[in-house]
Design an enzyme around this catalytic site. Structure first.
Site, mmCIF file in Angstrom:
data_model
loop_
_atom_site.group_PDB
_atom_site.id
_atom_site.type_symbol
_atom_site.label_atom_id
_atom_site.label_comp_id
_atom_site.label_asym_id
_atom_site.label_seq_id
_atom_site.Cartn_x
_atom_site.Cartn_y
_atom_site.Cartn_z
ATOM 1 N N LYS A 190 17.090 51.665 -44.745
ATOM 2 C CA LYS A 190 17.254 50.453 -45.561
ATOM 3 C C LYS A 190 17.619 50.893 -46.970
ATOM 4 O O LYS A 190 16.946 51.741 -47.556
ATOM 5 C CB LYS A 190 15.949 49.659 -45.541
ATOM 6 C CG LYS A 190 15.808 48.594 -46.622
ATOM 7 C CD LYS A 190 14.594 47.706 -46.329
ATOM 8 C CE LYS A 190 13.801 47.414 -47.588
ATOM 9 N NZ LYS A 190 12.614 46.561 -47.319
ATOM 10 N N ASP A 235 18.376 45.554 -48.869
ATOM 11 C CA ASP A 235 17.349 44.683 -49.449
ATOM 12 C C ASP A 235 17.655 44.478 -50.928
ATOM 13 O O ASP A 235 17.710 45.441 -51.697
ATOM 14 C CB ASP A 235 15.964 45.330 -49.282
ATOM 15 C CG ASP A 235 14.815 44.431 -49.746
ATOM 16 O OD1 ASP A 235 15.082 43.307 -50.231
ATOM 17 O OD2 ASP A 235 13.656 44.862 -49.615
ATOM 18 N N GLU A 245 18.286 41.621 -46.541
ATOM 19 C CA GLU A 245 16.942 41.146 -46.871
ATOM 20 C C GLU A 245 16.912 40.496 -48.259
ATOM 21 O O GLU A 245 17.384 41.083 -49.238
ATOM 22 C CB GLU A 245 15.988 42.351 -46.807
ATOM 23 C CG GLU A 245 14.520 42.024 -47.003
ATOM 24 C CD GLU A 245 13.651 43.278 -46.806
ATOM 25 O OE1 GLU A 245 14.126 44.262 -46.206
ATOM 26 O OE2 GLU A 245 12.499 43.263 -47.272
ATOM 27 N N LYS A 285 4.833 40.997 -43.952
ATOM 28 C CA LYS A 285 3.914 41.897 -44.660
ATOM 29 C C LYS A 285 2.584 41.169 -44.713
ATOM 30 O O LYS A 285 2.501 40.111 -45.339
ATOM 31 C CB LYS A 285 4.387 42.156 -46.094
ATOM 32 C CG LYS A 285 5.709 42.877 -46.230
ATOM 33 C CD LYS A 285 6.112 43.011 -47.692
ATOM 34 C CE LYS A 285 7.450 43.721 -47.815
ATOM 35 N NZ LYS A 285 7.930 43.763 -49.214
ATOM 36 N N ASP A 321 11.938 37.980 -47.023
ATOM 37 C CA ASP A 321 10.726 38.740 -47.361
ATOM 38 C C ASP A 321 9.930 37.891 -48.360
ATOM 39 O O ASP A 321 9.064 37.078 -47.954
ATOM 40 C CB ASP A 321 11.144 40.109 -47.933
ATOM 41 C CG ASP A 321 9.996 40.954 -48.489
ATOM 42 O OD1 ASP A 321 8.854 40.491 -48.503
ATOM 43 O OD2 ASP A 321 10.242 42.091 -48.943
ATOM 44 N N GLY A 368 6.788 46.816 -45.804
ATOM 45 C CA GLY A 368 5.776 47.643 -46.450
ATOM 46 C C GLY A 368 5.729 47.370 -47.928
ATOM 47 O O GLY A 368 6.648 46.775 -48.501
ATOM 48 N N LYS A 417 18.144 49.809 -50.915
ATOM 49 C CA LYS A 417 17.933 48.809 -51.963
ATOM 50 C C LYS A 417 19.263 48.585 -52.659
ATOM 51 O O LYS A 417 19.966 49.557 -52.972
ATOM 52 C CB LYS A 417 16.888 49.322 -52.967
ATOM 53 C CG LYS A 417 15.479 49.407 -52.391
ATOM 54 C CD LYS A 417 14.916 48.022 -52.118
ATOM 55 C CE LYS A 417 13.421 48.085 -51.829
ATOM 56 N NZ LYS A 417 12.854 46.748 -51.531
ATOM 57 N N SER A 437 12.807 52.934 -46.368
ATOM 58 C CA SER A 437 13.393 52.119 -47.423
ATOM 59 C C SER A 437 13.771 53.057 -48.560
ATOM 60 O O SER A 437 12.910 53.721 -49.131
ATOM 61 C CB SER A 437 12.370 51.078 -47.881
ATOM 62 O OG SER A 437 12.864 50.363 -48.992
HETATM 63 O O1 OSB Z 1 10.983 44.455 -50.846
HETATM 64 O O2 OSB Z 1 10.433 45.416 -49.068
HETATM 65 C C1 OSB Z 1 10.338 45.333 -50.287
HETATM 66 C C2 OSB Z 1 8.252 48.201 -51.690
HETATM 67 C C3 OSB Z 1 7.491 47.541 -52.630
HETATM 68 C C4 OSB Z 1 7.687 46.182 -52.810
HETATM 69 C C5 OSB Z 1 8.645 45.504 -52.057
HETATM 70 C C6 OSB Z 1 9.413 46.172 -51.109
HETATM 71 C C7 OSB Z 1 9.216 47.546 -50.938
HETATM 72 C C8 OSB Z 1 10.004 48.366 -50.017
HETATM 73 C C9 OSB Z 1 9.382 49.642 -49.501
HETATM 74 O O3 OSB Z 1 11.126 48.112 -49.682
HETATM 75 C C10 OSB Z 1 8.675 49.426 -48.213
HETATM 76 C C11 OSB Z 1 7.797 50.597 -47.821
HETATM 77 O O4 OSB Z 1 8.316 51.612 -47.369
HETATM 78 O O5 OSB Z 1 6.554 50.473 -47.960
HETATM 79 MG MG MG Z 2 11.908 43.428 -49.254
#
Ligand code: OSB
Ligand code: MG
Length: 369
Positions: A161, A188, A213, A262, A238, A290, A163, A135
């Site tokens: 992924k 995402d 996402e 998660k 999510d 994650g 953001k 991510s």
């Molecule tokens: O939205 O998936 C998410 C990290 C912290 C809070 C929310 C998210 C995320 C990530 C990173 O996208 C996921 C990871 O590599 O742990």
């Molecule tokens: Mg997410």
């Protein structure tokens, strides 16, 4: 068993680089680590919360109070015969699911050690390795983004992924897609858009994304169902899926084609498994998300991702992608096929670096039965 003591630790564990989403920026992990002791065995869990209520309503401070004053005392009054009992005991707790999950996870770990079982076998895992991706947070410009993604691709990650947020969506995605025409790519938005952005978001359809996402509200299901009808790309929920009930609602309303699971977001592994099973029955693929977990939560996510319906790569990168130095002595290392190997050892298979953990612990609270 009955838990005799709960130890709660706040930590400050720096990331290799800041992580930025559409709504917040994190410099390091401020998770709460949970240790339980009973009958000579120990179990560890992690509540991957952060300083502010930007992802869900929880923060490091609220999770500490919930765990110390409510969750640990309630759980320590009950006999626990199997890990699933925790979900029943907490059935009347509202929200605060990341806090709940740290304690629930510690109970699974305790049973793993007491019964000499791996978390993978306890959860019903079927895979020896799990596919993973990275991510990638919001960057300052597209050149930087291409350099950062390039580093991960060179390291062997086969799924990226991105953001996204308004002003950082179509063009960054186009740039990464042009640079790597065949890589598995997804985005995402962490709840930043509204239905008014439907036409704008439909521009993402041309990039062959695996999924989009959580584009809309953190607690929305209805508008996601409307948006899904306007997009070719599957929506993945999510934030909105906080329980098995929410998963059922989303599936019935056709609000998503994919679910990110998660365990922390849904209160633990029992709920995560229920959502996995429900999605499998409805032909909805899932993947393990994650929360930038330390080596403790990471190992648990790897075990969970070995269940059969985790068919898309998880946000479970190697420990070194997150931390300059993690609190475990046996971090996960990326295999050549962009996977991590699922441990078969007792519990979730990591070894804690206790001296280092002590050094990054900012507060330690003991709750006794
Ligand atoms: O939205 O998936 C998410 C990290 C912290 C809070 C929310 C998210 C995320 C990530 C990173 O996208 C996921 C990871 O590599 O742990
Ligand atoms: Mg997410």
């Amino acid at each position: 068993m009955r838990i005799q003591q709960v130890e709660l630790r706040s930590i400050d564990l720096p990331y290799v680089s800041p992580f930025e989403t559409s709504g917040w920026r994190e410099m390091g992990s401020n998770a709460i680590l949970v240790r339980i002791d009973a009958d000579g065995f120990t179990g560890w869990g992690e509540s991957p919360v952060g300083p502010g209520p930007w992802y869900n309503e929880e923060t490091t401070a609220t999770a500490m109070i919930m765990l110390r004053d409510i969750l640990a005392p309630v759980l320590m009054k009950q006999d626990i015969h199997e890990p699933e009992d925790v979900q029943r005991i907490f059935a009347h707790v509202r929200a605060n699911r990341i806090a709940q999950s740290g304690l629930e996870f510690a109970v699974w770990d305790w049973f793993g050690h007491a019964q000499q079982k791996s978390l993978k076998s306890m959860l019903g895992g079927v895979r020896d390795t799990v596919s993973v991706g990275v991510s990638v947070g919001i960057q300052k410009d597209i050149d930087t983004l291409l350099a950062v993604v390039g580093g991960y691709v060179d390291a062997g990650y086969q799924r990226i992924k991105l953001k996204i947020k308004p002003g950082w969506d179509i063009e960054p995605t186009r740039a990464v897609r042009n640079a790597w025409p065949h890589i598995m790519l997804q985005v995402d938005a962490n709840s930043i858009y509204t239905l008014d952005h439907a036409e704008h978001l439909a521009q993402l359809d041309e990039f062959g994304l695996l999924l989009i996402e959580q584009p809309l509200g953190h607690d929305d299901i209805i508008d996601h169902a409307k948006l899904q009808r306007a997009l070719k790309t599957p929506i993945c929920l999510d934030e909105s899926i906080v329980s098995p009930e929410h998963a059922r609602w989303a599936i019935e309303l056709r609000a998503c084609g994919v679910i990110n699971i998660k365990p922390s977001r849904v209160g633990g592994f029992a709920a995560a498994k229920q959502i996995h099973d429900m999605a499998m029955a409805a032909d909805i693929p899932v993947w393990c998300g994650g929360m930038l977990e330390t080596g403790i939560g990471r190992a648990a996510n790897v075990a969970l991702a070995s269940l059969p319906n985790f068919v898309l790569p998880g946000d479970i990168s190697a420990n070194a992608r997150y931390f300059i130095r993690d609190i475990v002595t046996n971090p996960f290392v990326l295999n050549e096929d962009s996977s991590l190997t699922v441990p078969n050892s007792i519990g979730s298979g990591y070894e804690l670096d206790m001296d280092y953990l002590d050094s990054i612990t900012t507060q330690k609270v003991i709750v006794k039965a």
